[in-house]
Design a protein around this motif. Structure first.
Motif, PDB file in Angstrom:
ATOM      1  N   GLY A 240       0.802  -1.218   0.000  1.00 54.48           N
ATOM      2  CA  GLY A 240       0.000   0.000   0.000  1.00 54.48           C
ATOM      3  C   GLY A 240       0.828   1.257   0.000  1.00 54.48           C
ATOM      4  O   GLY A 240       0.372   2.317   0.436  1.00 54.48           O
ATOM      5  N   HIS A 241       2.078   1.172  -0.496  1.00 56.05           N
ATOM      6  CA  HIS A 241       2.906   2.376  -0.593  1.00 56.05           C
ATOM      7  C   HIS A 241       2.350   3.303  -1.669  1.00 56.05           C
ATOM      8  O   HIS A 241       1.907   2.848  -2.731  1.00 56.05           O
ATOM      9  N   SER A 242       2.394   4.581  -1.412  1.00 51.33           N
ATOM     10  CA  SER A 242       1.888   5.552  -2.387  1.00 51.33           C
ATOM     11  C   SER A 242       2.919   5.854  -3.456  1.00 51.33           C
ATOM     12  O   SER A 242       2.586   6.407  -4.506  1.00 51.33           O
ATOM     13  N   ASP A 243       4.172   5.499  -3.208  1.00 49.33           N
ATOM     14  CA  ASP A 243       5.250   5.808  -4.138  1.00 49.33           C
ATOM     15  C   ASP A 243       6.217   4.629  -4.180  1.00 49.33           C
ATOM     16  O   ASP A 243       6.745   4.216  -3.144  1.00 49.33           O
ATOM     17  N   ILE A 244       6.462   4.092  -5.366  1.00 53.77           N
ATOM     18  CA  ILE A 244       7.355   2.939  -5.501  1.00 53.77           C
ATOM     19  C   ILE A 244       8.782   3.275  -5.091  1.00 53.77           C
ATOM     20  O   ILE A 244       9.567   2.396  -4.741  1.00 53.77           O
ATOM     21  N   LYS A 245       9.125   4.570  -5.085  1.00 57.01           N
ATOM     22  CA  LYS A 245      10.468   4.969  -4.672  1.00 57.01           C
ATOM     23  C   LYS A 245      10.729   4.565  -3.223  1.00 57.01           C
ATOM     24  O   LYS A 245      11.844   4.194  -2.861  1.00 57.01           O
ATOM     25  N   THR A 246       9.692   4.660  -2.393  1.00 48.70           N
ATOM     26  CA  THR A 246       9.833   4.263  -0.993  1.00 48.70           C
ATOM     27  C   THR A 246      10.178   2.783  -0.900  1.00 48.70           C
ATOM     28  O   THR A 246      11.082   2.384  -0.157  1.00 48.70           O
ATOM     29  N   THR A 247       9.463   1.962  -1.657  1.00 47.64           N
ATOM     30  CA  THR A 247       9.698   0.518  -1.655  1.00 47.64           C
ATOM     31  C   THR A 247      11.101   0.197  -2.121  1.00 47.64           C
ATOM     32  O   THR A 247      11.821  -0.584  -1.497  1.00 47.64           O
ATOM     33  N   THR A 248      11.501   0.795  -3.236  1.00 48.90           N
ATOM     34  CA  THR A 248      12.809   0.511  -3.820  1.00 48.90           C
ATOM     35  C   THR A 248      13.937   0.935  -2.888  1.00 48.90           C
ATOM     36  O   THR A 248      14.923   0.204  -2.711  1.00 48.90           O
ATOM     37  N   LYS A 249      13.792   2.111  -2.276  1.00 52.14           N
ATOM     38  CA  LYS A 249      14.841   2.627  -1.395  1.00 52.14           C
ATOM     39  C   LYS A 249      15.106   1.681  -0.232  1.00 52.14           C
ATOM     40  O   LYS A 249      16.260   1.465   0.171  1.00 52.14           O
ATOM     41  N   ILE A 250      14.052   1.093   0.320  1.00 54.50           N
ATOM     42  CA  ILE A 250      14.195   0.290   1.532  1.00 54.50           C
ATOM     43  C   ILE A 250      14.453  -1.185   1.225  1.00 54.50           C
ATOM     44  O   ILE A 250      15.285  -1.831   1.890  1.00 54.50           O
ATOM     45  N   TYR A 251      13.794  -1.724   0.173  1.00 56.38           N
ATOM     46  CA  TYR A 251      13.779  -3.172   0.014  1.00 56.38           C
ATOM     47  C   TYR A 251      14.533  -3.721  -1.197  1.00 56.38           C
ATOM     48  O   TYR A 251      14.748  -4.929  -1.271  1.00 56.38           O
ATOM     49  N   ALA A 252      14.962  -2.875  -2.114  1.00 58.86           N
ATOM     50  CA  ALA A 252      15.647  -3.374  -3.307  1.00 58.86           C
ATOM     51  C   ALA A 252      16.914  -4.150  -2.945  1.00 58.86           C
ATOM     52  O   ALA A 252      17.269  -5.132  -3.598  1.00 58.86           O
ATOM     53  N   ARG A 253      17.592  -3.742  -1.887  1.00 59.63           N
ATOM     54  CA  ARG A 253      18.858  -4.393  -1.520  1.00 59.63           C
ATOM     55  C   ARG A 253      18.667  -5.829  -1.039  1.00 59.63           C
ATOM     56  O   ARG A 253      19.628  -6.600  -0.963  1.00 59.63           O
ATOM     57  N   PHE A 254      17.427  -6.198  -0.688  1.00 59.78           N
ATOM     58  CA  PHE A 254      17.162  -7.569  -0.267  1.00 59.78           C
ATOM     59  C   PHE A 254      16.823  -8.482  -1.449  1.00 59.78           C
ATOM     60  O   PHE A 254      16.717  -9.690  -1.276  1.00 59.78           O
ATOM     61  N   SER A 255      16.645  -7.911  -2.626  1.00 60.77           N
ATOM     62  CA  SER A 255      16.181  -8.679  -3.781  1.00 60.77           C
ATOM     63  C   SER A 255      17.352  -9.221  -4.594  1.00 60.77           C
ATOM     64  O   SER A 255      18.230  -8.459  -5.012  1.00 60.77           O
ATOM     65  N   PRO A 256      17.374 -10.537  -4.868  1.00 63.73           N
ATOM     66  CA  PRO A 256      18.448 -11.104  -5.691  1.00 63.73           C
ATOM     67  C   PRO A 256      18.253 -10.834  -7.182  1.00 63.73           C
ATOM     68  O   PRO A 256      19.170 -11.059  -7.979  1.00 63.73           O
ATOM     69  N   THR A 257      17.054 -10.357  -7.542  1.00 59.78           N
ATOM     70  CA  THR A 257      16.765 -10.161  -8.972  1.00 59.78           C
ATOM     71  C   THR A 257      16.728  -8.700  -9.389  1.00 59.78           C
ATOM     72  O   THR A 257      16.756  -8.410 -10.585  1.00 59.78           O
ATOM     73  N   HIS A 258      16.675  -7.785  -8.409  1.00 63.26           N
ATOM     74  CA  HIS A 258      16.572  -6.366  -8.762  1.00 63.26           C
ATOM     75  C   HIS A 258      17.811  -5.924  -9.540  1.00 63.26           C
ATOM     76  O   HIS A 258      18.953  -6.106  -9.082  1.00 63.26           O
ATOM     77  N   LEU A 259      17.610  -5.382 -10.720  1.00 67.44           N
ATOM     78  CA  LEU A 259      18.666  -4.910 -11.621  1.00 67.44           C
ATOM     79  C   LEU A 259      19.540  -6.041 -12.161  1.00 67.44           C
ATOM     80  O   LEU A 259      20.555  -5.776 -12.828  1.00 67.44           O
ATOM     81  N   ARG A 260      19.197  -7.319 -11.903  1.00 68.92           N
ATOM     82  CA  ARG A 260      20.018  -8.436 -12.341  1.00 68.92           C
ATOM     83  C   ARG A 260      20.157  -8.474 -13.861  1.00 68.92           C
ATOM     84  O   ARG A 260      21.250  -8.693 -14.392  1.00 68.92           O
ATOM     85  N   LYS A 261      19.040  -8.239 -14.573  1.00 68.38           N
ATOM     86  CA  LYS A 261      19.101  -8.283 -16.034  1.00 68.38           C
ATOM     87  C   LYS A 261      20.036  -7.199 -16.586  1.00 68.38           C
ATOM     88  O   LYS A 261      20.708  -7.414 -17.586  1.00 68.38           O
ATOM     89  N   LEU A 262      20.048  -6.049 -15.904  1.00 67.31           N
ATOM     90  CA  LEU A 262      20.917  -4.982 -16.360  1.00 67.31           C
ATOM     91  C   LEU A 262      22.371  -5.371 -16.183  1.00 67.31           C
ATOM     92  O   LEU A 262      23.221  -5.132 -17.071  1.00 67.31           O
TER      93      LEU A 262
END
Length: 268
Positions: A240-262
């Protein structure tokens, strides 16, 4: 601000602000006053705060002062809201529970409503207030969906999503519904539960995690989603975040797939 949780918080922050700022005219508040408040609060030590008041708390206190002065300017009670200097906002706490710790926490829960609340917050990523205010009419067993937002509540509140139930949560809610005595999902002795902090704290201490809090359950749910490789967009919607930036800032570092394709695109 009527109806928002911040109203209750502001009553407490005013206790910290009133001695220094209460006698001042709004426009007379200076940077020096803010710095004096910061120094005084940092130096305040007690049994509860052996290292003084933390910068996160001071940031909130002066933020509320700033909010009130901007409101006064908007409503022409003062000509211009003065600048309010605050300490930098600390990074969000990164502590979270593992799946094993949550299973142990459930075993340590000393009452059915504590265990159900843990399952509800972990299974939906619900905020504490949303979970405790959830009523049975917003639990759709046929579609296996939970509407965390009360459609009749017109107050401005942080995002509350409509989310599906997993099998574990479905079974727990179905069992609890059969013996419910109130319209509220989290109840005890025929009454709505207003707080689970004490029961949750006791369960946390029993498993060696005295730092457990309702927010940590929500944070843990989000970390698990990121660790399982779900997209930041999906996690943002689920929480229920109003802005995906909030999600990415806090949780992207826990994801093994975030930016993997890049990164894979940069192979040589």
């Amino acid at each position: 601000m009527e109806g928002r949780a911040v109203v209750g918080t502001m009553k407490h922050t005013w206790k910290a602000l009133k001695d220094r700022f209460g006698p001042l005219e709004g426009e007379a508040v200076s940077i020096a006053d803010c710095r004096a408040h910061i120094a005084e609060r940092r130096a305040l030590r007690s049994e509860r705060f052996p290292n003084g008041i933390q910068d996160g708390t001071i940031h909130t206190e002066l933020g509320h002062l700033r909010m009130v002065l901007l409101w006064a300017e908007k409503h022409k009670l003062i000509e211009k809201a003065p600048a309010i200097e605050r300490p930098s906002k600390p990074e969000p706490k990164a502590d979270h529970l593992t799946r094993g710790e949550v299973r142990r926490l459930l075993d340590a829960g000393n009452a059915p409503h504590i265990r159900l609340a843990i399952l509800l917050m972990i299974g939906t990523g619900a905020r504490n207030e949303a979970a405790l205010q959830l009523t049975w009419d917003r639990v759709d067993f046929d579609r296996r969906m939970i509407q965390l937002r009360n459609p009749f509540d017109k107050s401005r509140r942080k995002g509350r999503a409509t989310v599906p139930m997993n099998d574990t949560l479905f079974a727990a809610l179905e069992s609890s519904r059969k013996v419910a005595l109130t319209p509220f999902v989290i109840e005890w002795a025929g009454r709505q539960v207003r707080s689970i902090k004490r029961g949750l704290k006791a369960a946390g201490q029993a498993i060696g995690r005295p730092d457990v809090s309702p927010h940590m359950l929500r944070h843990s749910a989000a970390v698990w989603l990121a660790e399982d490789g779900h997209s930041m967009w999906e996690i943002s919607e689920f929480l229920g975040h109003s802005d995906i930036k909030t999600t990415t800032k806090i949780y992207a570092r826990f994801s093994p797939t975030h930016l993997r394709k890049l990164a894979d695109s940069l192979n040589v």
